[in-house]
Motif scaffolding. Structure first.
Motif, PDB file in Angstrom:
ATOM      1  N   GLY A   1      10.973  -4.381   9.154  1.00 53.37           N
ATOM      2  CA  GLY A   1      11.961  -3.313   9.182  1.00 53.37           C
ATOM      3  C   GLY A   1      11.899  -2.519   7.898  1.00 53.37           C
ATOM      4  O   GLY A   1      11.338  -2.965   6.894  1.00 53.37           O
ATOM      5  N   ASP A   2      12.455  -1.301   7.919  1.00 51.89           N
ATOM      6  CA  ASP A   2      12.523  -0.506   6.697  1.00 51.89           C
ATOM      7  C   ASP A   2      13.904   0.114   6.563  1.00 51.89           C
ATOM      8  O   ASP A   2      14.775  -0.049   7.428  1.00 51.89           O
ATOM      9  CB  ASP A   2      11.407   0.547   6.652  1.00 51.89           C
ATOM     10  N   ASP A   3      14.114   0.841   5.471  1.00 50.38           N
ATOM     11  CA  ASP A   3      15.435   1.385   5.172  1.00 50.38           C
ATOM     12  C   ASP A   3      15.884   2.414   6.197  1.00 50.38           C
ATOM     13  O   ASP A   3      17.085   2.667   6.351  1.00 50.38           O
ATOM     14  CB  ASP A   3      15.444   2.009   3.775  1.00 50.38           C
ATOM     15  N   SER A   4      14.945   3.031   6.891  1.00 49.71           N
ATOM     16  CA  SER A   4      15.297   4.045   7.881  1.00 49.71           C
ATOM     17  C   SER A   4      15.740   3.426   9.199  1.00 49.71           C
ATOM     18  O   SER A   4      16.172   4.138  10.110  1.00 49.71           O
ATOM     19  CB  SER A   4      14.101   4.966   8.138  1.00 49.71           C
TER      20      SER A   4
ATOM     21  N   LEU B   1       4.398   1.152   8.367  1.00 49.21           N
ATOM     22  CA  LEU B   1       5.672   0.609   8.829  1.00 49.21           C
ATOM     23  C   LEU B   1       6.814   0.978   7.903  1.00 49.21           C
ATOM     24  O   LEU B   1       7.914   0.445   8.028  1.00 49.21           O
ATOM     25  CB  LEU B   1       5.579  -0.914   8.963  1.00 49.21           C
ATOM     26  N   GLY B   2       6.559   1.884   6.973  1.00 47.62           N
ATOM     27  CA  GLY B   2       7.589   2.290   6.029  1.00 47.62           C
ATOM     28  C   GLY B   2       7.641   1.379   4.830  1.00 47.62           C
ATOM     29  O   GLY B   2       7.337   1.785   3.711  1.00 47.62           O
ATOM     30  N   SER B   3       7.980   0.123   5.049  1.00 49.27           N
ATOM     31  CA  SER B   3       8.072  -0.843   3.952  1.00 49.27           C
ATOM     32  C   SER B   3       6.707  -1.413   3.578  1.00 49.27           C
ATOM     33  O   SER B   3       6.537  -1.941   2.479  1.00 49.27           O
ATOM     34  CB  SER B   3       9.011  -1.987   4.342  1.00 49.27           C
ATOM     35  N   VAL B   4       5.746  -1.297   4.481  1.00 50.73           N
ATOM     36  CA  VAL B   4       4.429  -1.873   4.245  1.00 50.73           C
ATOM     37  C   VAL B   4       3.433  -1.195   5.173  1.00 50.73           C
ATOM     38  O   VAL B   4       3.819  -0.638   6.209  1.00 50.73           O
ATOM     39  CB  VAL B   4       4.451  -3.404   4.500  1.00 50.73           C
ATOM     40  N   GLU B   5       2.170  -1.218   4.803  1.00 48.36           N
ATOM     41  CA  GLU B   5       1.108  -0.710   5.672  1.00 48.36           C
ATOM     42  C   GLU B   5       0.263  -1.881   6.147  1.00 48.36           C
ATOM     43  O   GLU B   5      -0.111  -2.750   5.355  1.00 48.36           O
ATOM     44  CB  GLU B   5       0.229   0.292   4.927  1.00 48.36           C
ATOM     45  N   LEU B   6      -0.005  -1.917   7.441  1.00 49.30           N
ATOM     46  CA  LEU B   6      -0.875  -2.936   8.012  1.00 49.30           C
ATOM     47  C   LEU B   6      -2.210  -2.305   8.378  1.00 49.30           C
ATOM     48  O   LEU B   6      -2.258  -1.175   8.878  1.00 49.30           O
ATOM     49  CB  LEU B   6      -0.247  -3.552   9.269  1.00 49.30           C
ATOM     50  N   GLU B   7      -3.290  -3.049   8.150  1.00 47.98           N
ATOM     51  CA  GLU B   7      -4.635  -2.604   8.514  1.00 47.98           C
ATOM     52  C   GLU B   7      -5.223  -3.558   9.546  1.00 47.98           C
ATOM     53  O   GLU B   7      -5.256  -4.775   9.342  1.00 47.98           O
ATOM     54  CB  GLU B   7      -5.549  -2.568   7.290  1.00 47.98           C
ATOM     55  N   ALA B   8      -5.675  -3.012  10.677  1.00 43.79           N
ATOM     56  CA  ALA B   8      -6.252  -3.834  11.739  1.00 43.79           C
ATOM     57  C   ALA B   8      -7.608  -4.380  11.304  1.00 43.79           C
ATOM     58  O   ALA B   8      -8.453  -3.645  10.789  1.00 43.79           O
ATOM     59  CB  ALA B   8      -6.411  -3.017  13.012  1.00 43.79           C
ATOM     60  N   VAL B   9      -7.792  -5.689  11.513  1.00 47.11           N
ATOM     61  CA  VAL B   9      -9.045  -6.370  11.186  1.00 47.11           C
ATOM     62  C   VAL B   9      -9.543  -7.042  12.464  1.00 47.11           C
ATOM     63  O   VAL B   9      -8.969  -8.036  12.914  1.00 47.11           O
ATOM     64  CB  VAL B   9      -8.839  -7.416  10.071  1.00 47.11           C
ATOM     65  N   HIS B  10     -10.593  -6.500  13.071  1.00 45.53           N
ATOM     66  CA  HIS B  10     -11.088  -7.032  14.335  1.00 45.53           C
ATOM     67  C   HIS B  10     -11.748  -8.393  14.089  1.00 45.53           C
ATOM     68  O   HIS B  10     -12.701  -8.501  13.312  1.00 45.53           O
ATOM     69  CB  HIS B  10     -12.092  -6.053  14.940  1.00 45.53           C
ATOM     70  N   LEU B  11     -11.245  -9.425  14.748  1.00 43.72           N
ATOM     71  CA  LEU B  11     -11.716 -10.804  14.555  1.00 43.72           C
ATOM     72  C   LEU B  11     -11.989 -11.427  15.921  1.00 43.72           C
ATOM     73  O   LEU B  11     -11.394 -12.423  16.309  1.00 43.72           O
ATOM     74  CB  LEU B  11     -10.663 -11.616  13.781  1.00 43.72           C
ATOM     75  N   ALA B  12     -12.922 -10.849  16.651  1.00 41.36           N
ATOM     76  CA  ALA B  12     -13.205 -11.262  18.025  1.00 41.36           C
ATOM     77  C   ALA B  12     -13.783 -12.669  18.075  1.00 41.36           C
ATOM     78  O   ALA B  12     -14.290 -13.203  17.090  1.00 41.36           O
ATOM     79  CB  ALA B  12     -14.176 -10.275  18.669  1.00 41.36           C
ATOM     80  N   GLY B  13     -13.718 -13.244  19.260  1.00 44.25           N
ATOM     81  CA  GLY B  13     -14.246 -14.588  19.512  1.00 44.25           C
ATOM     82  C   GLY B  13     -13.350 -15.301  20.490  1.00 44.25           C
ATOM     83  O   GLY B  13     -13.706 -15.528  21.642  1.00 44.25           O
TER      84      GLY B  13
ATOM     85  N   PHE C   1      -3.959  -8.401  11.126  1.00 50.61           N
ATOM     86  CA  PHE C   1      -3.388  -7.253  10.424  1.00 50.61           C
ATOM     87  C   PHE C   1      -3.237  -7.634   8.960  1.00 50.61           C
ATOM     88  O   PHE C   1      -2.497  -8.558   8.622  1.00 50.61           O
ATOM     89  CB  PHE C   1      -2.049  -6.846  11.030  1.00 50.61           C
ATOM     90  N   ALA C   2      -3.977  -6.938   8.100  1.00 49.81           N
ATOM     91  CA  ALA C   2      -3.955  -7.226   6.671  1.00 49.81           C
ATOM     92  C   ALA C   2      -2.872  -6.403   5.977  1.00 49.81           C
ATOM     93  O   ALA C   2      -2.599  -5.256   6.360  1.00 49.81           O
ATOM     94  CB  ALA C   2      -5.317  -6.917   6.059  1.00 49.81           C
ATOM     95  N   LEU C   3      -2.246  -7.006   4.981  1.00 51.81           N
ATOM     96  CA  LEU C   3      -1.217  -6.316   4.208  1.00 51.81           C
ATOM     97  C   LEU C   3      -1.275  -6.786   2.771  1.00 51.81           C
ATOM     98  O   LEU C   3      -1.815  -7.860   2.466  1.00 51.81           O
ATOM     99  CB  LEU C   3       0.171  -6.575   4.775  1.00 51.81           C
ATOM    100  N   THR C   4      -0.725  -5.970   1.882  1.00 50.80           N
ATOM    101  CA  THR C   4      -0.642  -6.318   0.471  1.00 50.80           C
ATOM    102  C   THR C   4       0.797  -6.654   0.126  1.00 50.80           C
ATOM    103  O   THR C   4       1.717  -5.886   0.436  1.00 50.80           O
ATOM    104  CB  THR C   4      -1.128  -5.152  -0.403  1.00 50.80           C
ATOM    105  N   ASP C   5       0.992  -7.818  -0.463  1.00 47.96           N
ATOM    106  CA  ASP C   5       2.321  -8.271  -0.889  1.00 47.96           C
ATOM    107  C   ASP C   5       2.249  -8.556  -2.385  1.00 47.96           C
ATOM    108  O   ASP C   5       1.778  -9.613  -2.813  1.00 47.96           O
ATOM    109  CB  ASP C   5       2.726  -9.523  -0.116  1.00 47.96           C
TER     110      ASP C   5
END
Length: 340
Positions: free
Chosen positions: A21-24, A152-164, A172-176
């Motif tokens: 969630g974010d402030d908005s 997502l406002g509070s954070v950005e997610l990056e899709a990482v394809h990990l098939a199998g 979904f990668a994120l920086t914390d």
């Protein structure tokens, strides 16, 4: 980010749903759980603890198409109009009139390919029929590809394809702070080794594809992984090495079966690996055996015959087939879809 753990007993259970969630007031979910009344009620109750209802959800990111991750997406979308995102390879399995296990079995003639006995084939189809309801209502979906980003406002997610485990499975990668973390879905689990071959038979070269995904996790050096089941993984690279080592050990067992029997199909190999199989394991067991047999064939170690597979090289160089190693894990089941 808030982690909600669902206590269902379908497949592995203990599904994790991640709430952002974010402030908005914008609200995003990663995965949803199965579409059973009990799980729906639990998810609604857990969201209420954070002041959120189904009607408040703006977006749903799905790690992959399996019902224990995508089942409630349609019902949540019905109440909120949320946009549902899924990797383009899994969209046909999630969207309206999508495909399912039964379709895959029929179109790919899996029972014949794997040597599944008729009575076991009927048992599997009966089991799948009883669980059709957990698929839920199909949502309208938007697709993404590897590297897509979601603000997502509070954070950005990056899709990482990990098939199998599934053709479109994506983390979904994120920086914390200083940490780089991964919502890993079923690509990386803390206890089980995700099934390859039977969990999504659409995947070409399922074991090789999954090993490449494990390599990607190792190379990216994530500080923590938040899986689709159970608890966080504090050393994702080490866990990925354990799973790769487990598959190497399983390949050694497959080689032993072929040495002993001369020729064997996937069902015969799965019986040696896992013993008697029931319900969903009737698909996951021979599917995983097939993934290992197929991997041997692709490396010129075995060839397919009318009776199954036979060895061309009884002592292959497994180092060339499994680049990363580590301590073998203790998993003995054919899949990550196992009730505790």
């Amino acid at each position: 980010m808030k982690r909600i753990q669902l206590g269902n007993t379908v497949f592995e259970g203990r599904n994790d749903v991640y709430l952002f969630g974010d402030d908005s007031g914008r609200t995003t979910l990663v995965d949803t759980g199965v579409a059973s009344p009990g799980v729906r009620e639990q998810l609604e109750d857990e969201l209420t603890e954070y002041g959120v209802s189904f009607g408040d959800v703006d977006a749903i990111l799905l790690t992959h198409w399996h019902h224990d991750h995508a089942g409630l997406a349609g019902e949540i979308q019905d109440e909120s109009g949320a946009t549902v995102y899924v990797h383009e390879a899994d969209a046909p399995m999630v969207a309206e009139d999508g495909m399912n296990h039964e379709t895959e079995i029929e179109e790919r003639d899996l029972f014949a390919r794997w040597g599944v006995p008729d009575e076991k084939a009927r048992e599997l189809l009966d089991f799948l029929g009883l669980h059709d309801q957990i698929q839920g209502r199909s949502p309208a979906v938007e697709t993404f590809t590897d590297g897509a980003t979601f603000d997502l406002g509070s954070v950005e997610l990056e899709a990482v394809h990990l098939a199998g485990h599934a053709a479109g499975l994506s983390g979904f990668a994120l920086t914390d702070g200083d940490d780089r973390e991964l919502l890993s879905g079923d690509a990386l689990l803390p206890k089980y080794t995700p099934n390859v071959g039977g969990a999504d038979p659409r995947v070409e070269d399922p074991l090789g594809t999954y090993l490449d995904s494990l390599d990607r996790v190792i190379e990216n050096g994530y500080d923590r992984a938040w899986p689709g089941h159970r608890d966080p993984i504090d050393d994702p690279a080490d866990r990925a090495r354990e799973i790769a080592a487990h598959h190497r050990e399983r390949t050694e067992r497959v080689l032993s079966v072929l040495r002993e029997r001369g020729e064997a199909d996937a069902w015969t190999v799965s019986a040696d690996l896992f013993g008697e199989l029931s319900n969903i394991h009737i698909m996951h067991g021979p599917g995983e055996a097939w993934a290992h047999l197929d991997h041997l064939e692709r490396h010129g170690v075995a060839e397919r015959t009318d009776a199954g597979y036979r060895l061309l090289d009884e002592n292959p160089d497994l180092d060339a087939m499994f680049e990363y190693g580590g301590e073998n894990d203790e998993a003995t089941e054919p899949s990550a879809a196992t009730e505790d």
